[in-house]
Design a protein around this motif. Structure first.
Motif, short mmCIF file in Angstrom:
data_model
loop_
_atom_site.label_atom_id
_atom_site.label_comp_id
_atom_site.label_asym_id
_atom_site.label_seq_id
_atom_site.Cartn_x
_atom_site.Cartn_y
_atom_site.Cartn_z
N THR A 1 -17.37 3.67 23.24
CA THR A 1 -18.54 2.85 22.89
C THR A 1 -18.57 1.54 23.66
OG1 THR A 1 -18.41 3.81 20.69
CG2 THR A 1 -19.80 1.89 20.94
N ARG B 1 -26.70 0.18 28.66
CA ARG B 1 -26.07 -0.98 28.03
C ARG B 1 -26.97 -1.53 26.95
NH1 ARG B 1 -29.12 -2.41 32.28
NH2 ARG B 1 -28.20 -0.51 33.01
N TRP C 1 -20.73 0.96 26.76
CA TRP C 1 -22.14 0.62 26.53
C TRP C 1 -22.29 -0.79 25.99
CZ3 TRP C 1 -24.99 -0.57 22.11
CH2 TRP C 1 -26.38 -0.45 22.21
#
Lengths: 424, 424, 424, 424
Positions: free
Chosen positions: B70, B85, B73
């Motif tokens: 995660t 993003r 991002w």
């Protein structure tokens, strides 16, 4: 320097040309503003009269009385020194004065100006002459805006009206095979030399170091632009400036302004109505961001304004002049294309304004005048990029190799295109 | 070129310094984003680790496994090449991972990087070394942003928290009498020579023609700025660029950012809490528009970036260095002011970034790299102005005379000021 | 009427419950504001203390001194009568005071309130008692907002944190077969009778003419909502109010808030983390526009608030109460569903607030109080729709059949659902 | 029910009246849109023709062929069932078709409609008749909008044009002394009884419980409104709904729309040009928020729409009718004021629409039709307040006591005013 009769001739010619542009308009066409950048045709007609009234008659006419006090407010554009003015985006909310009233305002100003030009005493003549010449060049700029603005207005109607009927002989001819022409660098003098009219932003003439460079022999054409589109140019972030990429995504840009896909055909709006894309024409109505992306995609770059001016100076009379306002086509049909001549800068003037990679900044030693006319150019030297060469909407007498036009990088409603450059 | 132990030393020092900056923060301070430009402190701490993980470990660590998928991002900033993003303005909506979780991410990256730096084979060493050095300079930039961002966050609370307690001995001393120092023009080499780290936008080193010019011996001070305010500088359109005037009116700007009038005293926010304006300090937190208006009001102008670099080269070691991040004051207290020395460029480095009148554009011959790091500088060469010299929030080792910083003309949350220039 | 010890017990219980809600939060969770409607958890904790300090202690405590003058500004919500306050959308920009500082503010207020409740003289007791009870109900409202707001905050993080761990026994049971229960109309008394606490907007109790009507025996479930989605409900204008259709298109709404499609499965955010949709649960997090569209699609309509209250009165104790805050599940798991019992209004209280088709307007004879507390309800009687019945985030003691909740028609972050009605 | 000749007479009369409204307009006046709510005069003229073409001719004319396919898109207002349409805020960007082209469209539709009305077979007559009558009432609504929209357009020009020259005998007479007239409550039938045309939103006629109430004998006048202004009504939050207070502050509202202070005199725009405020006239161009604030300031309240209808029914023929469109004054000159008669509801019809405190919601049992005409009223039953009584821009034949007009609470460009109510 122009004598009185020459000034009167210039003034009369320019005033007349604005009125000619109105000939095919309906009253309804005159009042509409389709976006903040666009001014209604009526406003251009009135504002160019306001300019002479406010800048010249107001000071130099004896016993000056305004045609209508309200017009000072209604038809001022951006001159803080001349007091308040209508909010720019509200120019399209004004139904009155009507067209006949504005035309009668225009006639009154023309007549009073002519009287002044004929009768003013020698003490004020030099100033009156210079301001009149400047007012004529100002009006020529608005003639170009008149055309680009009415094009935007006409494009809003699904009836796609035409300003002029296009003669079938005006189709673009094929450009020569693309060739990057080499120019030698060195210390180059740029800016206006004096002699003839020029804007303050072309001064002072000064030296710039320019490295050897190459410039394409013609502007990028619709044919080439389609290759960019078909190669996914609008959807690949690698070709774009960060601001450009944000602009593309936020506005869902997929083609130049006025292009619409109809079945398998790209159509575009012209001042002669809606038409299929002509592959031989220079691409027009692109933003700086698009020009920049195209150049990066093509493995080239945009020229600086000094390279452009250097090349124009080097080719001198060999530069070819494309379509201009005087042709009354109002579309970049690239009449200068000579497919056999690969070593000339085709359409260097006319057809489309060419985005450069130079920010619009003052030349070394430039000083903005302290009076109202100091607001003309200097205060806009921020956030804009320089364009060179004039377009199919520019009067021929208005353009020259030192002329600096400027727009924000996202603007597209002018006839804007590009010519590729490269290091040598 | 740095050897392994030197690279490890650099890396360790830089990583440690970021953590030192966090020492006095409370957990609540780490997560807040007060405007789109500002990133939460937590985000800076994580993003600078993401950079090493994404750019180096991801490719050069054998059997790479992400700390947390995660995070790719969450902590990517603007690299399109690295995928999606979080929307920039949403960085302040993320409560989890918590600070301890982010610190543990940070520690993991540091340890894995150290292991890689110690053990990577010779074949990949050169690339790993170069990317690590670049990653350290990247982190130094975020250290400066960490400080300007937390200042903006602290300024939002009416409790006006302090990051550091200011020692009473750090007050600014009086600058020397203002003097415009003359520099000879000519063909000047500008840009980075090589040797030591530099960004791609400092290249290639090339020649520029610079006319004779003058540069003030110190940045404009708060005392001088107050004279501008008191003379109605913020309410007279004649001093302003058109964009600047619109910005002043739309945002009702009447003073630099963080200035507030309290009874008869101008107060300002500092990283040591709220304080009265110190008249001896360089003015900070002004936009390019304000810098430009001040210069016009003062009958001077801003320097170009080439004049600035020429002057810095001419004075060489005589240029004085003002407050920098290493002083841990985080406020432009102008420690370089030596009131007796009028012929030196005081505070040329440090204290405040100095707005120039140069648009941020590529140097002739500049080519943007095709890979993700090509996005670092090149794609931002639009719509921004160059600043030079570093500020009180810049690490001393980070700045040099060829360093080009850049911001949009309306931005004020950095420590931005100005130094006057003039034609000679 | 409650005596002193009962008021103290109520006050202690309510204050304690707010603190219990904080138990699993990390400091980073407390400060974030993900949209204007959402307040940071810290703000709720502080504002509910501010209410007692501002409304009661400020007037009734002898020698009152504020805990911190700044807090009056920081923690006022919308009371114009109490002076300035932080802009609502800026609540998430405040890092200081920290959580411990806010908790210590809270403790101070609680202690001073307890002292006042124990010691205040008989002359002011009645007012202090009434205001304290009102403050407790005010705090209960903020407990519900605390939960809906932290859910919105948690949903912003891709780590999907949980406030509570859900016990596997809490899954929704199947609702009874849907049945429209008939109720007789006539002249019905609605509004609060007195006895126990009520808000001013429940008064005066008065008569309304209600025609015979039917009301569904359970709220619309996720299973039913999926049928609406699958039937193209979100893309067919015929089901929507004009405002609703504009809202759907502008915001590209395709499902309730928090629903995301993952492969073939609809997932949703809960206060126990991200989970697949449970088809047996009442649908939650829908706007009035969606509720209205669903009802029209289903060939039914929403009830008026008077029909709802009439039905609740008619069924009395037979109405079943679904999940409420006291269950500490904070999700509408429809514990009241009894699939065998088709003739009861299941989940009439709890689970989800039920949108009615009544605008939030004053009852006949309602008069808004002139003091600050007059701002509590009356000034919001514009642009909002009434909801009835409470939700899984409402304290059981807080809800009653005459309770009028109200939100703008596009709001979805509360636990909002619907129950179908029809003419009989 | 109207027979063929009566329908033809109605149709002819209504069509003619729209054209009469255009008589004094210049072509430039026809195309301007000053805000999203306003439509250009040309658009009203075309849309009312589109309605007959799209709704009737398209289905009932044999061998129907559209006048111009493009007009279906250009002149559809909001009917999703009839396909796409121009974005509402773009109506003012359309210069073509010109006025003569639109007039010729109009004439063609009128002629084809007349032919259809004369010749259509008995099988379709009933539907054609009903749709024609509905189309006429639709056109009457646009006649009112035509007037309020051209007023907004004229007010944008500093030349303040006039639509009609006002006769000096039309000045408002003094209203009677203000008196609150009592009406008995009880179970009241409201809604349309049938017989004559009515909109679906006036149905079904049904019973409402109304308590005893009072209603003022005349609308609030400019004299009374000035007292509100002079008492600080616009700057005291206590009088305002929360939404209203936000609206006042955001838009810096200090007086009704069109009021401008000129030295010591309040001026207002009228359809006869700019004039000083007439103190005897009903106040016009106020929002619901302002009406509500005034009522609270005055210690009264707004009536519900049921109270209003009850009072109208109770007074029956005694209600006096103020200025209406038929008077061709287009300004609320309160011709119904009879200062000696205190016990009559003066200006109950005409002069100004009266804001009620009723949200625009369906009557019990109302069902929105499934076809395109179902979009006429039903889909707007959200976010709007009911107004009653018609205005000086309403045709006399158009209004009745059961007529429900509706606008968003911030709208002011209609002739909107208020009449005070109170509990008895």
């Amino acid at each position: 320097m122009l004598d009185r009769s020459a000034v009167i001739r210039l003034f009369t010619t320019v005033r007349q040309r604005s009125e000619t542009l109105c000939e095919t308009l309906q009253p309804e066409d005159f009042v509409i503003q389709t976006m903040e950048d666009v001014s209604p045709a009526k406003w251009h007609i009135a504002h160019t009269s306001w300019f002479f009234e406010q800048v010249i008659l107001h000071t130099y006419e004896s016993n000056f009385a305004p045609v209508n006090e309200t017009y000072f407010w209604l038809f001022n554009s951006y001159y803080e020194s001349f007091g308040g003015r209508i909010v720019r985006s509200d120019r399209g909310t004004i139904s009155r004065p009507t067209i006949p009233e504005v035309m009668s305002y225009r006639t009154a100003v023309t007549e009073r100006m002519l009287k002044l030009l004929e009768s003013c005493d020698d003490a004020s003549w030099e100033t009156v002459r210079n301001l009149t010449i400047l007012g004529c060049h100002h009006e020529e700029q608005h003639q170009e805006l008149f055309l680009t603005d009415i094009k935007h207005v006409f494009a809003a109607s699904p009836l796609y009206p035409a300003l002029v009927i296009r003669n079938s002989t005006t189709a673009a001819t094929s450009p020569p095979a693309t060739k990057m022409i080499s120019f030698s660098g060195g210390t180059k003098s740029v800016g206006h030399e004096g002699g003839g009219f020029s804007w303050d932003n072309e001064h002072p003439r000064h030296d710039q170091l320019v490295a050897d460079f190459k410039l394409a022999n013609h502007p990028v054409t619709n044919r080439e632009w389609l290759a960019f589109i078909d190669d996914g140019g609008y959807s690949d972030h690698r070709y774009w400036l960060s601001d450009g990429w944000a602009w593309v995504q936020e506005n869902q840009i997929i083609a130049p302004l006025y292009w619409h896909r109809e079945d398998d055909q790209w159509m575009t709006m012209t001042l002669s109505g809606r038409m299929p894309i002509d592959l031989n024409e220079p691409v027009a109505h692109i933003s700086y961001y698009e020009a920049w992306a195209y150049a990066r995609w093509a493995g080239k770059r945009l020229p600086t304004e000094f390279e452009w001016e250097t090349a124009a100076a080097a080719q001198g009379d060999r530069c070819q002049c494309g379509t201009m306002m005087d042709d009354r086509i109002y579309h970049p049909v690239a009449k200068a294309h000579d497919s056999a001549d690969e070593s000339t800068l085709h359409s260097l003037f006319g057809d489309v304004w060419e985005w450069t990679n130079s920010a619009y900044l003052p030349y070394p030693g430039y000083r903005q005048a302290a009076d109202a006319l100091g607001e003309y150019n200097g205060k806009f030297m921020s956030g804009q990029m320089v364009l060179r060469g004039g377009s199919c909407a520019t009067p021929r007498a208005h353009i020259r190799s030192t002329y600096r036009n400027f727009f924000q990088p996202e603007k597209r409603w002018q006839f804007t295109g590009l010519r590729l450059a490269d290091d040598d």
